[in-house]
Design an enzyme around this catalytic site. Structure first.
Site, PDB file in Angstrom:
ATOM      1  N   THR A  17      -0.223  10.164  -2.559  1.00  0.00           N
ATOM      2  CA  THR A  17      -0.501  10.654  -3.910  1.00  0.00           C
ATOM      3  C   THR A  17       0.211  11.971  -4.169  1.00  0.00           C
ATOM      4  O   THR A  17       0.854  12.164  -5.198  1.00  0.00           O
ATOM      5  CB  THR A  17      -2.015  10.820  -4.108  1.00  0.00           C
ATOM      6  OG1 THR A  17      -2.649   9.542  -3.969  1.00  0.00           O
ATOM      7  CG2 THR A  17      -2.321  11.391  -5.479  1.00  0.00           C
ATOM      8  N   HIS A  19       0.877  -1.168   0.000  1.00  0.00           N
ATOM      9  CA  HIS A  19       0.000   0.000   0.000  1.00  0.00           C
ATOM     10  C   HIS A  19       0.911   1.214   0.000  1.00  0.00           C
ATOM     11  O   HIS A  19       1.215   1.805   1.037  1.00  0.00           O
ATOM     12  CB  HIS A  19      -0.899  -0.012   1.227  1.00  0.00           C
ATOM     13  CG  HIS A  19      -1.923   1.079   1.214  1.00  0.00           C
ATOM     14  ND1 HIS A  19      -2.335   1.717   2.356  1.00  0.00           N
ATOM     15  CD2 HIS A  19      -2.635   1.636   0.203  1.00  0.00           C
ATOM     16  CE1 HIS A  19      -3.253   2.631   2.057  1.00  0.00           C
ATOM     17  NE2 HIS A  19      -3.437   2.605   0.752  1.00  0.00           N
ATOM     18  N   ARG A  76     -12.524  13.474  -3.543  1.00  0.00           N
ATOM     19  CA  ARG A  76     -11.597  12.640  -4.311  1.00  0.00           C
ATOM     20  C   ARG A  76     -11.694  12.926  -5.804  1.00  0.00           C
ATOM     21  O   ARG A  76     -12.706  13.405  -6.307  1.00  0.00           O
ATOM     22  CB  ARG A  76     -11.928  11.158  -4.090  1.00  0.00           C
ATOM     23  CG  ARG A  76     -11.668  10.660  -2.675  1.00  0.00           C
ATOM     24  CD  ARG A  76     -10.236  10.274  -2.492  1.00  0.00           C
ATOM     25  NE  ARG A  76      -9.948   9.755  -1.163  1.00  0.00           N
ATOM     26  CZ  ARG A  76      -8.820   9.156  -0.838  1.00  0.00           C
ATOM     27  NH1 ARG A  76      -7.880   8.982  -1.743  1.00  0.00           N
ATOM     28  NH2 ARG A  76      -8.613   8.730   0.395  1.00  0.00           N
TER      29      ARG A  76
END
Length: 614
Positions: free
Chosen positions: A292, A266, A371
């Protein structure tokens, strides 16, 4: 899909014209340089719909839309904007959708079938079991709904993993915008021809508007996310949060890959522009820690932002896109991510639009977990083939709400193993249902909800790869110092990037490091572009005693959390645990104050043992 001629924007009432769609498609193609596959309508011959829906596929072929690309999926969603997600377009022509009450993952609604090989290999300490009979009943209910009651079906034949090693995946959804999300996030087909022989190992049945009956259906609420890892089936119903699709696929990969000697992570990954094979960096971290953001660095090439696999040949991206948090997004701080929110083909979730039709990324009225999903081709400076060499640096990202951890620390391999298993961060508001403010949490391997096996399995694999590669491990606190959450601002992204770049680019060689006696980290005393007074957190607190008390509390939380892992790790890893330093000093002082009394007890014990006293 329903006729694009009926497509209506929820905001303006005007249907997007064919000319607009064509122009947007050309713009997407020009910006991404991705080949236009023309897969819309290409149907898989070898694995028909009946292979996924069984008898409930009878009559469903007429409403099934196979492998549509984003302009067609946009049009299908806009044709009936209130069906799922109240979709509309931004002024830039980007699709936005709302996910209703569930604006984050629902971990309490996730289950794994407790049967066969999975019964022995799944870590039930962090995964909820489901009986086969319950799963089969849910499968029949959801398949019947999709096949017989849903207005339309969208079938996407995709893959997870790098080309040549990819796992074929099929997503079947009633929602066109969720299909667009899945197409953004997973690996897209290399050609239309390759779809005809697609044979999915994993099938996701997605019915976001179908509400479960709670205990009557053997679940705990109106939502369910259930995985049958033996048969390769995922059921998702009762939640419109799109992230459940990608995380379910990731969970399956995390279960399968270790059997092949591959470490699933992850983590995000980026590489230096000048040396792709020898400059890769992997970033572990939970949602909201900066994976990110930090991997999308204009100075480096992006491999991927969230899910990767580390094999003997290096690192590969499991996905084909990015799922970025957009809260407080700005062009100045995150230019690459910001640009994707203006590119048709992206899908924005729970983002509020202003009167001018532009996203207001500071508006948290729906959720803080806003998002954006977009294909990785939207990032121009991406690594070719979504691959990188063996990592040179490994970075653990923690959003520390206590304000205790240093902004940058250097770890030994043993400390790395300890903190990988610990997976400390703070849950940031909005990433899960019910989380309203940062809360300290420990998530093994920085992703326990997605790691079906015992954390020690993944930790052993990571430790072996660190030894083989010689990679340097760093811990980056992207949260707070100076009193912690509510007492100061979060560490700026500008300073976080400067800290990271200094570590990755070798700028700290020759820099003086000091040891944090409580946590054992080595901490730099100066970093280019970063105020030195924030590097040692205790110096940023107005009250040093308050810092010591808070730091000891966090150290105690680490140790309590690790108790369940102690039997599976070495003494060297256990020795890397933090110390409750202030408490230890206090205890030592108390012992010295009672030195004469203690020595008397010891003499009495010795006399009794020698038989001199009765």
């Amino acid at each position: 899909a329903r006729s694009p001629a009926r497509a209506v924007s929820a905001s303006g009432g005007k249907p997007p014209s064919a000319a607009w769609r064509d122009a947007a498609f050309r713009e997407q193609h020009a910006r991404s340089a991705a080949p236009i596959l023309h897969t819309g309508g290409v149907k898989c011959i070898t694995t028909p719909l009946a292979a996924s829906l069984g008898a409930h596929a009878d009559g469903a072929d007429g409403k099934a839309n196979w492998n549509l690309e984003w302009p067609q999926l946009y049009a299908a969603a806009l044709a009936h904007p209130q069906d799922v997600g109240a979709v509309q377009l931004t002024a830039s022509g980007v699709l936005t959708a709302r996910t209703g009450a569930r604006t984050g993952r629902s971990p309490k609604d996730k289950f794994i079938v407790n049967e066969g090989e999975a019964a022995d290999k799944v870590w039930w300490g962090a995964n909820a079991p489901m009986e086969r009979s319950t799963f089969d009943a849910l499968h029949d209910k959801i398949a019947a709904y999709l096949g017989q009651e849903a207005h339309e079906l969208h079938v996407q034949d995709l893959a997870a993993g790098a080309a040549g090693e990819a796992v074929p995946v099929r997503v079947i959804s009633e929602s066109p915008w969720h299909a667009a999300f899945a197409r953004n996030m997973l690996q897209r087909p290399e050609s239309a021809e390759s779809l005809e022989a697609h044979a999915p190992r994993l099938t996701v049945l997605h019915a976001p508007t179908l509400k479960m009956g709670g205990t009557a259906d053997g679940v705990v609420s109106e939502a369910v996310v259930a995985l049958d890892l033996n048969r390769g089936i995922v059921l998702i119903a009762g939640t419109e949060y799109a992230g459940e699709i990608k995380k379910s696929v990731f969970s399956a990969m995390n279960y399968w890959l270790p059997s092949q000697g591959v470490l699933p992570m992850h983590a995000s990954c980026s590489v230096g522009r000048d040396d792709i094979e020898h400059s890769s960096a992997v970033f572990f971290g939970l949602s909201g820690t900066g994976k990110t953001t930090l991997s999308a660095d204009p100075a480096r090439l992006l491999v991927g932002d969230d899910e990767h696999a580390w094999s003997e040949s290096g690192v590969t991206n499991i996905e084909g896109g990015c799922y970025a948090k957009l809260i407080n997004l700005s062009k100045e701080a995150e230019p690459l991510v910001y640009s994707t929110t203006r590119m048709p083909g992206s899908v924005l979730e729970n983002v509020v639009l202003g009167e001018d039709g532009q996203p207001d990324f500071d508006d948290t009225s729906l959720t803080e977990n806003t998002r954006g999903s977009y294909p990785i081709e939207f990032i121009n400076n991406r690594a070719p083939g979504l691959r990188a060499g063996t990592p040179k640096d490994v970075v653990f990202l923690s959003c520390d709400a206590f304000g205790v951890l240093p902004p940058l620390s250097r770890l030994t391999p043993e400390q790395a193993a300890y903190h990988f298993i610990s997976g400390y961060t703070s849950k940031v508001a909005g990433t899960e249902v019910g989380i309203k403010e940062p809360t300290a949490t420990f998530s093994a391997c920085f992703g326990a909800p997605f790691m079906p096996r015992h954390p020690a399995e993944y930790a052993d694999m990571l430790a072996a790869k660190l030894r083989e590669s010689g990679a340097q491990v760093w811990m980056l606190n992207t949260g707070w110092v100076a009193g912690g959450y509510g007492k100061s601002d979060r560490i700026s992204i500008k300073h976080t990037r400067a800290l990271l770049n200094a570590a990755l680019e070798g700028k700290l060689e020759g820099t003086e490091f000091v040891n944090d006696q409580r946590f054992g980290f080595d901490v730099p005393t100066e970093v280019p572009g970063v105020p030195s007074d924030i590097l040692l957190p205790r110096n940023t607190w107005a009250d040093g005693a308050a810092y010591d008390e808070t730091a000891d509390h966090l150290a105690c939380l680490f140790n309590r959390n690790f108790e369940k892992f102690e039997e599976r790790v070495s003494d060297a890893v256990l020795a890397s645990a933090p110390h409750e330093l202030h408490r230890e000093i206090h205890m030592t002082t108390s012992i010295l104050d009672k030195k004469d009394e203690i020595e008397g007890v010891i003499r009495l014990h010795d006399e009794i043992k020698a038989g001199q006293r009765g």
